[in-house]
Design a protein around this motif. Structure first.
Motif, PDB file in Angstrom:
ATOM      1  N   ARG A 189       0.830  -1.290  -0.036  1.00  0.00           N
ATOM      2  CA  ARG A 189       0.039  -0.023  -0.109  1.00  0.00           C
ATOM      3  C   ARG A 189       0.857   1.315  -0.026  1.00  0.00           C
ATOM      4  NH1 ARG A 189      -3.495   2.799  -2.303  1.00  0.00           N
ATOM      5  NH2 ARG A 189      -4.554   3.987  -1.090  1.00  0.00           N
ATOM      6  N   ARG A 190       1.901   1.184   0.750  1.00  0.00           N
ATOM      7  CA  ARG A 190       2.849   2.322   0.586  1.00  0.00           C
ATOM      8  C   ARG A 190       3.528   2.675  -0.638  1.00  0.00           C
ATOM      9  NH1 ARG A 190       5.547   0.765   6.377  1.00  0.00           N
ATOM     10  NH2 ARG A 190       4.250   2.143   7.800  1.00  0.00           N
ATOM     11  N   ILE A 191       3.929   1.446  -1.429  1.00  0.00           N
ATOM     12  CA  ILE A 191       4.202   1.754  -2.870  1.00  0.00           C
ATOM     13  C   ILE A 191       3.169   2.406  -3.554  1.00  0.00           C
ATOM     14  CG2 ILE A 191       5.134   0.293  -4.604  1.00  0.00           C
ATOM     15  CD1 ILE A 191       6.358  -1.569  -2.748  1.00  0.00           C
ATOM     16  N   LEU A 192       1.936   1.893  -3.434  1.00  0.00           N
ATOM     17  CA  LEU A 192       1.096   2.432  -4.349  1.00  0.00           C
ATOM     18  C   LEU A 192       0.588   3.917  -4.102  1.00  0.00           C
ATOM     19  CD1 LEU A 192      -1.638  -0.699  -4.228  1.00  0.00           C
ATOM     20  CD2 LEU A 192      -0.174   0.021  -6.096  1.00  0.00           C
ATOM     21  N   ARG A 193       0.772   4.092  -2.808  1.00  0.00           N
ATOM     22  CA  ARG A 193       0.530   5.564  -2.411  1.00  0.00           C
ATOM     23  C   ARG A 193       1.435   6.373  -2.657  1.00  0.00           C
ATOM     24  NH1 ARG A 193      -2.799   8.544  -1.499  1.00  0.00           N
ATOM     25  NH2 ARG A 193      -2.039   9.748   0.482  1.00  0.00           N
ATOM     26  N   ALA A 194       2.794   5.935  -2.674  1.00  0.00           N
ATOM     27  CA  ALA A 194       4.062   6.721  -3.148  1.00  0.00           C
ATOM     28  C   ALA A 194       3.718   7.156  -4.688  1.00  0.00           C
ATOM     29  CB  ALA A 194       5.309   5.925  -2.792  1.00  0.00           C
ATOM     30  N   THR A 195       3.197   6.197  -5.475  1.00  0.00           N
ATOM     31  CA  THR A 195       2.992   6.541  -6.892  1.00  0.00           C
ATOM     32  C   THR A 195       1.774   7.468  -7.280  1.00  0.00           C
ATOM     33  OG1 THR A 195       1.622   4.424  -7.165  1.00  0.00           O
ATOM     34  CG2 THR A 195       3.882   4.146  -7.824  1.00  0.00           C
ATOM     35  N   GLU A 196       0.730   7.238  -6.287  1.00  0.00           N
ATOM     36  CA  GLU A 196      -0.221   8.292  -6.304  1.00  0.00           C
ATOM     37  C   GLU A 196       0.040   9.542  -6.093  1.00  0.00           C
ATOM     38  OE1 GLU A 196      -3.245   6.515  -3.528  1.00  0.00           O
ATOM     39  OE2 GLU A 196      -3.713   4.996  -5.042  1.00  0.00           O
ATOM     40  N   LEU A 197       0.993   9.799  -4.996  1.00  0.00           N
ATOM     41  CA  LEU A 197       1.255  11.255  -4.628  1.00  0.00           C
ATOM     42  C   LEU A 197       2.214  11.903  -5.428  1.00  0.00           C
ATOM     43  CD1 LEU A 197       1.858  10.260  -0.818  1.00  0.00           C
ATOM     44  CD2 LEU A 197       0.057  11.809  -1.728  1.00  0.00           C
ATOM     45  N   TYR A 198       3.075  10.830  -5.931  1.00  0.00           N
ATOM     46  CA  TYR A 198       4.071  11.259  -7.132  1.00  0.00           C
ATOM     47  C   TYR A 198       3.488  11.854  -8.257  1.00  0.00           C
ATOM     48  CZ  TYR A 198       7.234  11.584 -10.968  1.00  0.00           C
ATOM     49  OH  TYR A 198       7.915  11.958 -12.303  1.00  0.00           O
ATOM     50  N   GLU A 199       2.383  11.217  -8.680  1.00  0.00           N
ATOM     51  CA  GLU A 199       1.578  11.410  -9.789  1.00  0.00           C
ATOM     52  C   GLU A 199       0.880  12.933  -9.635  1.00  0.00           C
ATOM     53  OE1 GLU A 199      -1.507   9.243 -12.927  1.00  0.00           O
ATOM     54  OE2 GLU A 199      -0.897   8.183 -11.273  1.00  0.00           O
ATOM     55  N   ARG A 200       0.589  12.970  -8.619  1.00  0.00           N
ATOM     56  CA  ARG A 200      -0.245  14.338  -8.254  1.00  0.00           C
ATOM     57  C   ARG A 200       0.762  15.464  -7.888  1.00  0.00           C
ATOM     58  NH1 ARG A 200      -2.701  14.283  -2.693  1.00  0.00           N
ATOM     59  NH2 ARG A 200      -3.109  12.120  -3.330  1.00  0.00           N
ATOM     60  N   ASP A 201       1.819  15.248  -7.455  1.00  0.00           N
ATOM     61  CA  ASP A 201       2.645  16.202  -7.534  1.00  0.00           C
ATOM     62  C   ASP A 201       3.189  16.601  -8.785  1.00  0.00           C
ATOM     63  OD1 ASP A 201       2.564  16.244  -4.653  1.00  0.00           O
ATOM     64  OD2 ASP A 201       4.562  15.094  -4.422  1.00  0.00           O
ATOM     65  N   LEU A 202       3.600  15.626  -9.684  1.00  0.00           N
ATOM     66  CA  LEU A 202       4.157  15.961 -11.272  1.00  0.00           C
ATOM     67  C   LEU A 202       2.805  16.570 -11.880  1.00  0.00           C
ATOM     68  CD1 LEU A 202       6.079  15.208 -13.051  1.00  0.00           C
ATOM     69  CD2 LEU A 202       4.963  13.523 -13.993  1.00  0.00           C
ATOM     70  N   ALA A 203       1.720  16.364 -11.814  1.00  0.00           N
ATOM     71  CA  ALA A 203       0.727  16.938 -12.359  1.00  0.00           C
ATOM     72  C   ALA A 203       0.564  18.318 -11.946  1.00  0.00           C
ATOM     73  CB  ALA A 203      -0.606  16.446 -12.279  1.00  0.00           C
ATOM     74  N   THR A 204       1.022  18.582 -10.626  1.00  0.00           N
ATOM     75  CA  THR A 204       0.785  20.101 -10.042  1.00  0.00           C
ATOM     76  C   THR A 204       2.165  20.974 -10.551  1.00  0.00           C
ATOM     77  OG1 THR A 204      -0.382  19.366  -8.210  1.00  0.00           O
ATOM     78  CG2 THR A 204       0.789  21.733  -7.985  1.00  0.00           C
ATOM     79  N   ALA A 205       3.163  20.460 -10.552  1.00  0.00           N
ATOM     80  CA  ALA A 205       4.483  21.091 -10.868  1.00  0.00           C
ATOM     81  C   ALA A 205       4.846  21.335 -12.327  1.00  0.00           C
ATOM     82  CB  ALA A 205       5.740  20.248 -10.209  1.00  0.00           C
ATOM     83  N   ALA A 206       4.392  20.237 -13.113  1.00  0.00           N
ATOM     84  CA  ALA A 206       4.904  20.285 -14.380  1.00  0.00           C
ATOM     85  C   ALA A 206       3.627  20.236 -15.320  1.00  0.00           C
ATOM     86  CB  ALA A 206       5.668  19.250 -14.773  1.00  0.00           C
ATOM     87  N   GLY A 207       2.354  19.703 -14.854  1.00  0.00           N
ATOM     88  CA  GLY A 207       1.434  19.698 -15.821  1.00  0.00           C
ATOM     89  C   GLY A 207       1.171  18.611 -16.791  1.00  0.00           C
ATOM     90  N   VAL A 208       1.947  17.635 -16.386  1.00  0.00           N
ATOM     91  CA  VAL A 208       2.005  16.293 -17.227  1.00  0.00           C
ATOM     92  C   VAL A 208       1.864  15.147 -16.234  1.00  0.00           C
ATOM     93  CG1 VAL A 208       3.308  17.190 -19.169  1.00  0.00           C
ATOM     94  CG2 VAL A 208       4.442  16.147 -17.104  1.00  0.00           C
TER      95      VAL A 208
END
Length: 160
Positions: A12-31
C-alpha cells in the motif's frame, strides 16, 4: 502485527507513493508520468524518435504511444514531423514548450528507484527482482501490459 499485514502495508505504501508522485508531477509540471516518460525518451534519443521506438522502449503498444503523442500534441508539448530521410516515416519531436516543461519537471519516481536500485549489491538486486516478480505472480499480474513508468493507473486510460 504479522508478516502478512506488514507485506500488505508495504504494498500500500508503494501504491500511495506512486499516487502522490503522480499528483505532485501534475501540479509541478502539468503532465502525467507516462507523458513525462515519452518526453524523456525523445530527449534521450537526440530530440526526435519514431513512435515504434517509443513503444518498444516503454514496453507498450503503438496504439498506447499514439494516444500519448496525441495528448502531448494537444498540450503543445510535442509534435509529429515527417522524417527528412524517409517520407513514409513520422518522427516525434519536443516543442520548445515541451522542452521547458521537461527541464522543470521534478525527478521521476522511477528515476529515484533506479538510482537506489543501482546502489544495491548484485545479489540484492537479484533478490529484490525475484521478490517483485513473485508478488506480480501472486497478484496474477504477470501478463499485464506494463512499462517502466511508476504510475497509479493504466497508460491506456491516462487522464488529460
Amino acid at each position: 502485527m504479522d508478516r502478512t499485514d506488514e507485506s500488505l502495508i508495504a504494498l500500500r505504501r508503494i501504491l500511495r507513493a506512486t499516487e502522490l508522485y503522480e499528483r505532485d508531477l501534475a501540479t509541478a509540471a502539468g503532465v502525467t508520468p507516462a507523458k513525462l516518460r515519452v518526453m524523456q525518451i525523445v530527449q534521450m534519443k537526440g530530440g526526435t524518435t519514431t513512435p515504434k521506438a517509443l513503444a518498444t522502449q516503454m514496453g507498450v503498444s503503438q496504439a498506447t504511444i499514439t494516444g500519448l503523442v496525441d495528448k502531448l500534441g494537444r498540450d503543445g508539448l510535442a509534435e509529429r514531423v515527417q522524417s527528412q530521410t524517409d517520407r513514409r516515416q513520422v518522427n516525434v519531436t519536443l516543442t520548445s514548450r515541451g522542452q521547458t516543461v521537461l527541464d522543470s519537471a521534478p525527478d521521476a519516481l522511477q528515476q529515484r528507484f533506479v538510482r537506489e536500485f543501482e546502489r544495491l549489491e548484485n545479489w540484492e538486486q537479484a533478490q529484490l527482482l525475484s521478490s517483485l516478480e513473485r508478488v506480480a505472480a501472486m497478484l496474477d499480474a504477470r501478463d499485464l501490459d506494463a512499462s517502466p513508468v511508476l504510475t497509479g493507473g493504466s497508460l491506456m486510460a491516462e487522464r488529460d
